[in-house]
Design a protein around this motif. Structure first.
Motif, PDB file in Angstrom:
ATOM      1  N   ARG A  12      30.126  35.963  49.171  1.00  0.00           N
ATOM      2  CA  ARG A  12      29.825  35.592  47.780  1.00  0.00           C
ATOM      3  C   ARG A  12      29.596  36.835  46.919  1.00  0.00           C
ATOM      4  NH1 ARG A  12      24.203  33.495  45.357  1.00  0.00           N
ATOM      5  NH2 ARG A  12      24.903  33.102  43.221  1.00  0.00           N
ATOM      6  N   LEU A  13      28.880  37.835  47.471  1.00  0.00           N
ATOM      7  CA  LEU A  13      28.626  39.065  46.731  1.00  0.00           C
ATOM      8  C   LEU A  13      29.938  39.748  46.361  1.00  0.00           C
ATOM      9  CD1 LEU A  13      26.717  41.239  45.631  1.00  0.00           C
ATOM     10  CD2 LEU A  13      26.663  42.239  47.929  1.00  0.00           C
ATOM     11  N   GLY A  14      30.858  39.826  47.307  1.00  0.00           N
ATOM     12  CA  GLY A  14      32.149  40.446  47.014  1.00  0.00           C
ATOM     13  C   GLY A  14      32.914  39.680  45.953  1.00  0.00           C
ATOM     14  N   ARG A  15      32.867  38.355  46.035  1.00  0.00           N
ATOM     15  CA  ARG A  15      33.574  37.518  45.066  1.00  0.00           C
ATOM     16  C   ARG A  15      32.996  37.675  43.657  1.00  0.00           C
ATOM     17  NH1 ARG A  15      32.975  33.415  47.820  1.00  0.00           N
ATOM     18  NH2 ARG A  15      31.214  32.432  46.768  1.00  0.00           N
ATOM     19  N   GLU A  16      31.661  37.655  43.568  1.00  0.00           N
ATOM     20  CA  GLU A  16      31.032  37.764  42.243  1.00  0.00           C
ATOM     21  C   GLU A  16      31.162  39.189  41.683  1.00  0.00           C
ATOM     22  OE1 GLU A  16      30.399  35.217  40.871  1.00  0.00           O
ATOM     23  OE2 GLU A  16      29.809  33.716  42.345  1.00  0.00           O
ATOM     24  N   PHE A  17      31.194  40.179  42.573  1.00  0.00           N
ATOM     25  CA  PHE A  17      31.372  41.556  42.114  1.00  0.00           C
ATOM     26  C   PHE A  17      32.740  41.737  41.449  1.00  0.00           C
ATOM     27  CE2 PHE A  17      33.124  45.802  43.015  1.00  0.00           C
ATOM     28  CZ  PHE A  17      32.257  46.574  42.254  1.00  0.00           C
ATOM     29  N   ILE A  18      33.748  41.163  42.053  1.00  0.00           N
ATOM     30  CA  ILE A  18      35.095  41.258  41.466  1.00  0.00           C
ATOM     31  C   ILE A  18      35.120  40.577  40.105  1.00  0.00           C
ATOM     32  CG2 ILE A  18      37.490  40.514  41.741  1.00  0.00           C
ATOM     33  CD1 ILE A  18      37.094  40.844  44.781  1.00  0.00           C
ATOM     34  N   GLY A  19      34.438  39.418  39.996  1.00  0.00           N
ATOM     35  CA  GLY A  19      34.406  38.713  38.718  1.00  0.00           C
ATOM     36  C   GLY A  19      33.654  39.471  37.648  1.00  0.00           C
ATOM     37  N   ALA A  20      32.595  40.209  38.057  1.00  0.00           N
ATOM     38  CA  ALA A  20      31.763  40.933  37.087  1.00  0.00           C
ATOM     39  C   ALA A  20      32.278  42.341  36.812  1.00  0.00           C
ATOM     40  CB  ALA A  20      30.320  41.016  37.601  1.00  0.00           C
ATOM     41  N   LEU A  21      33.265  42.783  37.565  1.00  0.00           N
ATOM     42  CA  LEU A  21      33.731  44.166  37.463  1.00  0.00           C
ATOM     43  C   LEU A  21      34.139  44.564  36.035  1.00  0.00           C
ATOM     44  CD1 LEU A  21      34.132  46.679  39.158  1.00  0.00           C
ATOM     45  CD2 LEU A  21      36.464  45.914  39.649  1.00  0.00           C
ATOM     46  N   PRO A  22      34.844  43.711  35.289  1.00  0.00           N
ATOM     47  CA  PRO A  22      35.194  44.115  33.916  1.00  0.00           C
ATOM     48  C   PRO A  22      33.972  44.401  33.047  1.00  0.00           C
ATOM     49  CG  PRO A  22      36.522  42.249  34.609  1.00  0.00           C
ATOM     50  CD  PRO A  22      35.484  42.435  35.661  1.00  0.00           C
ATOM     51  N   GLY A  23      32.884  43.645  33.232  1.00  0.00           N
ATOM     52  CA  GLY A  23      31.664  43.907  32.467  1.00  0.00           C
ATOM     53  C   GLY A  23      30.965  45.170  32.913  1.00  0.00           C
ATOM     54  N   LEU A  24      31.021  45.463  34.219  1.00  0.00           N
ATOM     55  CA  LEU A  24      30.387  46.670  34.731  1.00  0.00           C
ATOM     56  C   LEU A  24      31.139  47.927  34.297  1.00  0.00           C
ATOM     57  CD1 LEU A  24      29.689  45.425  38.380  1.00  0.00           C
ATOM     58  CD2 LEU A  24      28.065  45.551  36.482  1.00  0.00           C
ATOM     59  N   VAL A  25      32.406  47.772  33.963  1.00  0.00           N
ATOM     60  CA  VAL A  25      33.215  48.934  33.550  1.00  0.00           C
ATOM     61  C   VAL A  25      32.821  49.423  32.155  1.00  0.00           C
ATOM     62  CG1 VAL A  25      35.558  49.640  32.895  1.00  0.00           C
ATOM     63  CG2 VAL A  25      35.168  48.446  35.047  1.00  0.00           C
ATOM     64  N   MET A  26      32.408  48.503  31.275  1.00  0.00           N
ATOM     65  CA  MET A  26      32.139  48.903  29.886  1.00  0.00           C
ATOM     66  C   MET A  26      31.067  49.987  29.769  1.00  0.00           C
ATOM     67  SD  MET A  26      31.089  46.737  26.473  1.00  0.00           S
ATOM     68  CE  MET A  26      32.722  46.180  26.042  1.00  0.00           C
ATOM     69  N   PRO A  27      29.864  49.835  30.379  1.00  0.00           N
ATOM     70  CA  PRO A  27      28.880  50.924  30.262  1.00  0.00           C
ATOM     71  C   PRO A  27      29.368  52.217  30.893  1.00  0.00           C
ATOM     72  CG  PRO A  27      28.123  49.243  31.812  1.00  0.00           C
ATOM     73  CD  PRO A  27      29.297  48.675  31.093  1.00  0.00           C
ATOM     74  N   VAL A  28      30.218  52.117  31.930  1.00  0.00           N
ATOM     75  CA  VAL A  28      30.778  53.329  32.530  1.00  0.00           C
ATOM     76  C   VAL A  28      31.663  54.058  31.532  1.00  0.00           C
ATOM     77  CG1 VAL A  28      32.280  54.223  34.349  1.00  0.00           C
ATOM     78  CG2 VAL A  28      30.651  52.398  34.869  1.00  0.00           C
ATOM     79  N   ILE A  29      32.461  53.294  30.789  1.00  0.00           N
ATOM     80  CA  ILE A  29      33.322  53.900  29.764  1.00  0.00           C
ATOM     81  C   ILE A  29      32.475  54.577  28.691  1.00  0.00           C
ATOM     82  CG2 ILE A  29      34.937  53.379  27.879  1.00  0.00           C
ATOM     83  CD1 ILE A  29      36.084  51.169  29.633  1.00  0.00           C
ATOM     84  N   ILE A  30      31.433  53.864  28.222  1.00  0.00           N
ATOM     85  CA  ILE A  30      30.618  54.393  27.127  1.00  0.00           C
ATOM     86  C   ILE A  30      29.847  55.633  27.567  1.00  0.00           C
ATOM     87  CG2 ILE A  30      28.678  53.904  25.594  1.00  0.00           C
ATOM     88  CD1 ILE A  30      29.576  50.947  25.656  1.00  0.00           C
ATOM     89  N   LEU A  31      29.061  55.493  28.647  1.00  0.00           N
ATOM     90  CA  LEU A  31      28.215  56.607  29.076  1.00  0.00           C
ATOM     91  C   LEU A  31      29.039  57.743  29.676  1.00  0.00           C
ATOM     92  CD1 LEU A  31      25.161  54.742  30.623  1.00  0.00           C
ATOM     93  CD2 LEU A  31      25.360  55.786  28.382  1.00  0.00           C
ATOM     94  N   GLY A  32      30.076  57.387  30.430  1.00  0.00           N
ATOM     95  CA  GLY A  32      30.927  58.427  31.004  1.00  0.00           C
ATOM     96  C   GLY A  32      31.619  59.237  29.923  1.00  0.00           C
ATOM     97  N   GLY A  33      32.118  58.553  28.894  1.00  0.00           N
ATOM     98  CA  GLY A  33      32.769  59.257  27.797  1.00  0.00           C
ATOM     99  C   GLY A  33      31.819  60.136  27.013  1.00  0.00           C
ATOM    100  N   LEU A  34      30.597  59.635  26.800  1.00  0.00           N
ATOM    101  CA  LEU A  34      29.603  60.424  26.069  1.00  0.00           C
ATOM    102  C   LEU A  34      29.146  61.631  26.885  1.00  0.00           C
ATOM    103  CD1 LEU A  34      27.380  57.573  24.562  1.00  0.00           C
ATOM    104  CD2 LEU A  34      28.897  59.092  23.302  1.00  0.00           C
ATOM    105  N   TYR A  35      28.839  61.382  28.160  1.00  0.00           N
ATOM    106  CA  TYR A  35      28.320  62.458  29.003  1.00  0.00           C
ATOM    107  C   TYR A  35      29.391  63.515  29.277  1.00  0.00           C
ATOM    108  CZ  TYR A  35      25.009  64.392  32.394  1.00  0.00           C
ATOM    109  OH  TYR A  35      24.119  65.200  33.045  1.00  0.00           O
TER     110      TYR A  35
END
Length: 420
Positions: A205-228
């Motif tokens: 279940r964790l793997g399944r929900e992680f794949i579903g949530a992955l697009p949302g988890l990418v957004m802060p990475v884009i923002i903070l990674g780009g800024l940093y």
């Protein structure tokens, strides 16, 4: 100065919006002063809202609304539940984790609390969570959104004080996570006393929900990674967030998402207009204050009291706790920071540390009646009076206050990520 302050206070008492109260009192003073031209009212207003960095606010607001419509917030919650739902008080812990994840998208405390109240509160009722704990979890941890980047209040503080928004964003990460951690520990301890249910851990279940949530988890990475990494300015990061949210919505929602674009845009424009009017009103007030040397006069008076840095910070925190009973965090920034910041500068208080302390205190304001906005959200969902819920969530309030004191006493919590 005293006359303008009294007029603003009276207008606020009679429920005049803060932007109108601030701009109207400043404009009247300018109009009756023979040494100031009336045209400066409009010039100061539009010069202040014409700053490039201010564009980050409407763009982050728009990105948050776009992502909300895609159903990703619900998916982030499911991922959090799969990850930590097996812990004591697991559903409450997963709700707090979801608040943190949603905060990295929305940047708004009330939006985060409202989203989680719809998803989490009905389920917590089914699982036997007492109302005081459910309301404390949702209302209290919705406020984490104003510390976790992208944070709209941090952007405003940075613009008003001319402090680096990038530094403020990274300074808010550890304090925001600290407040979430203290709440998680409290929920786990409380769960033993009230015997809250806990789920089971399922790797599939964790793997399944992680794949579903992955697009949302990418957004802060884009923002903070780009800024940093120096790839984005805050405004460019906000534009990238909008582009990412738009592409994701079009790919997953197609025609249904396109049909929602006009209502989404209207909501974002409404909130943007309110914030920009407030910011422009501060521009008029700051122009008047600078021309009449009010910050210098106040600074001389306060520094003459012989306050230490910590004494000044605690005095300011006391003022913020009182103001939090009557105005929201954005209004507190616009009311107090232009006056207080020159004093902090004279006392050599780190502006980044002060900003995080200020925002953390503002979070407590979202929980204090009679104007605690997150309390209104919880009151609506539970159909209970504001004061009853305020009394019920005193334990959560005390926990958050402990977190704020830790942030105040340990500057490294705000500057740790800046030391590279």
């Amino acid at each position: 100065m005293l006359i303008v302050g009294i007029v603003v206070f009276i207008l606020l008492i009679v429920a005049i919006p803060i932007g109108i109260a601030l701009s109207a009192s400043s404009a009247v003073y300018i109009l009756i002063d023979p040494l100031l031209e009336p045209e400066v009212i409009f010039r100061a207003f539009f010069n202040f809202i014409g700053r490039y960095s201010l564009m980050a606010i409407p763009l982050f607001i728009y990105a948050g609304y776009l992502m909300e419509r895609t159903g990703l917030i619900s998916q982030l919650f499911k991922f959090a539940d799969a990850l930590v739902g097996w812990l004591p008080g697991g559903f409450g812990v997963s709700t707090i984790m979801a608040c943190v994840l949603i905060a990295s998208i929305s940047g708004s405390s009330v939006a985060s609390a409202a989203a989680m109240s719809v998803i989490a509160i009905p389920e917590m009722k089914k699982r036997g969570y007492p109302d005081w704990l459910s309301s404390g979890i949702v209302a209290g941890n919705g406020g984490i959104a104003i510390l976790i980047p992208p944070s709209i209040p941090l952007v405003l503080y940075g613009i008003v004080t001319e402090t680096s928004i990038v530094k403020l964003f990274f300074a808010g990460v550890i304090p925001g996570l600290l407040l979430a951690l203290t709440s998680i520990m409290a929920v786990m301890i409380i769960s033993f006393r009230v015997k809250l249910p806990k789920g089971s851990f399922e790797l599939a279940r964790l793997g399944r929900e992680f794949i579903g949530a992955l697009p949302g988890l990418v957004m802060p990475v884009i923002i903070l990674g780009g800024l940093y990494g120096g790839v984005f300015t805050p405004t460019e990061a906000a534009a990238a967030a909008c582009g990412y949210a738009m592409i994701y919505g079009l790919v997953t929602g197609r025609g249904e998402f396109m049909a929602q674009l006009v209502p989404i845009t209207r909501r974002a424009l409404n909130l943007t207009a309110v914030i920009l009017f407030l910011v422009g009103s501060v521009g008029v007030f700051q122009f008047l204050a600078a021309n009449l040397y009010w910050p210098q006069q106040i600074t001389q008076i306060v520094t003459g009291w012989g306050l230490s840095q910590l004494g000044f910070i605690f005095a300011y925190m006391g003022v913020l706790l009182i103001l939090g009973c009557f105005v929201d965090g954005v209004a507190m920034i616009l009311l107090t920071v232009p006056v207080i910041f020159p004093i902090a500068y004279a006392l050599k208080v780190d502006p980044v540390h002060l900003g995080v302390i200020f925002i953390a205190n503002s979070e407590l304001g979202y929980l204090t009646p009679p104007v605690g906005e997150n309390l209104f959200v919880a009151s609506y969902r539970f159909n209970k009076p504001i004061l009853e819920l305020a009394r019920a969530m005193l334990p959560m309030y005390a926990i958050l206050l402990i977190g704020v004191l830790l942030i105040t006493y340990i500057p490294w919590l705000t500057t740790g990520l800046l030391q590279r």
